[in-house]
Write an enzyme that holds these catalytic residues in place. Sequence first.
Site, PDB file in Angstrom:
ATOM      1  N   ASP A 176      40.971  44.591  41.777  1.00  0.00           N
ATOM      2  CA  ASP A 176      40.776  44.292  40.349  1.00  0.00           C
ATOM      3  C   ASP A 176      41.318  42.899  40.035  1.00  0.00           C
ATOM      4  OD1 ASP A 176      43.456  44.895  40.510  1.00  0.00           O
ATOM      5  OD2 ASP A 176      43.489  46.223  38.769  1.00  0.00           O
ATOM      6  N   SER A 177      41.894  42.238  41.043  1.00  0.00           N
ATOM      7  CA  SER A 177      42.227  40.814  40.933  1.00  0.00           C
ATOM      8  C   SER A 177      40.965  40.003  40.613  1.00  0.00           C
ATOM      9  CB  SER A 177      42.864  40.299  42.231  1.00  0.00           C
ATOM     10  OG  SER A 177      42.055  40.624  43.341  1.00  0.00           O
ATOM     11  N   GLU A 188      53.261  45.571  47.684  1.00  0.00           N
ATOM     12  CA  GLU A 188      53.103  44.206  47.158  1.00  0.00           C
ATOM     13  C   GLU A 188      54.452  43.654  46.707  1.00  0.00           C
ATOM     14  OE1 GLU A 188      49.906  43.569  44.362  1.00  0.00           O
ATOM     15  OE2 GLU A 188      50.558  41.515  43.951  1.00  0.00           O
TER      16      GLU A 188
HETATM   17  O1  KIV Z   1      43.600  43.494  43.210  1.00  0.00           O
HETATM   18  C1  KIV Z   1      43.977  43.064  44.306  1.00  0.00           C
HETATM   19  O2  KIV Z   1      43.472  42.073  44.846  1.00  0.00           O
HETATM   20  C2  KIV Z   1      45.067  43.769  44.973  1.00  0.00           C
HETATM   21  C3  KIV Z   1      45.744  43.064  46.102  1.00  0.00           C
HETATM   22  C4  KIV Z   1      46.641  42.037  45.547  1.00  0.00           C
HETATM   23  C5  KIV Z   1      46.434  44.018  46.993  1.00  0.00           C
HETATM   24  O3  KIV Z   1      45.411  44.833  44.580  1.00  0.00           O
END
Ligand code: KIV
Length: 289
Positions: A58-59, A196
Amino acid sequence: MLHICKSYTDILRISMKKTANYFLSQKGERRLTMLTAYDYHTACAIDEAGIDMILVGDSLGNVMLGYENTLAVTVDDMIHHGKAVCRGARNAFVVVDMPFMSYQTSIYDAVKNAGRIMKETNCQAVKLEGGAGYADRVHAIVEAGIPVVGHVGLTPQSFNTLGGYKVQGKTAQAAQQLLDDARALEAAGAFAVTLECVPEALARKITEQVSALTIGIGAGKYCDAQVLVYQDMLGYADGFTPKFVKKYANLHDTMLEAFHHYKEECESGAFPAKEHTFSIDEDVLEKLY
Ligand code: KIV
């Protein structure tokens, strides 16, 4: 099974996909790799490089849509990008994130949204943030037949309650909580847990104590797998780079140089040149009135 396959290519495609159980069997045998992707071509390249798993994180709210955080990302956004990635990932195992408020509200919502994500994207697993407090959601999703990756430590969807983006698990109580969270997720059926921004020695302890895979981002080298956001590791954006990121390329500068060059050549008339141009017979032109 064969009668549901459309073609021989489909059969090959299905048979090359590794399963969550396969990755679990690799714990302690080899170090696993994961990168994020949000579009078809990036997924194809990551897949071609032989990376084991792709995370449609969701990044994407930050790195694809330009939001300040991940909170505005919707299930529809995840499905839209997840579908594109799954079309490009021939071999890589694809995990799609469950966005903010798609599972926090109830067990029912968690199963319904996980099911939608899996059915509509064709991914192999979903990921959700949170520890022991979300074990009931994890259990229900796994019971429904959907492999789950947990996510503890710095959980960006909770940055308002965490008080920002900081390293987690630094005190004895916080470290114990992280270990307990990882154990609770494993007991609920998660086959992997993302760690994380966790101190390396704590991530090592958690990795040794749980039989689920640990997937580290800012959690040091003892995790079973590593994950990075691809824009970070490619140096795609200009600006802040977290301490845990290693830049394997500087795409921002490469892109900027190409964009400048294109602008110059368009303005000077150097582009398009003869070889980029289509021709037409003179007598066709002559017939025009
Ligand atoms: O949303 C994302 O990219 C993530 C990673 C940072 C693990 O959850």
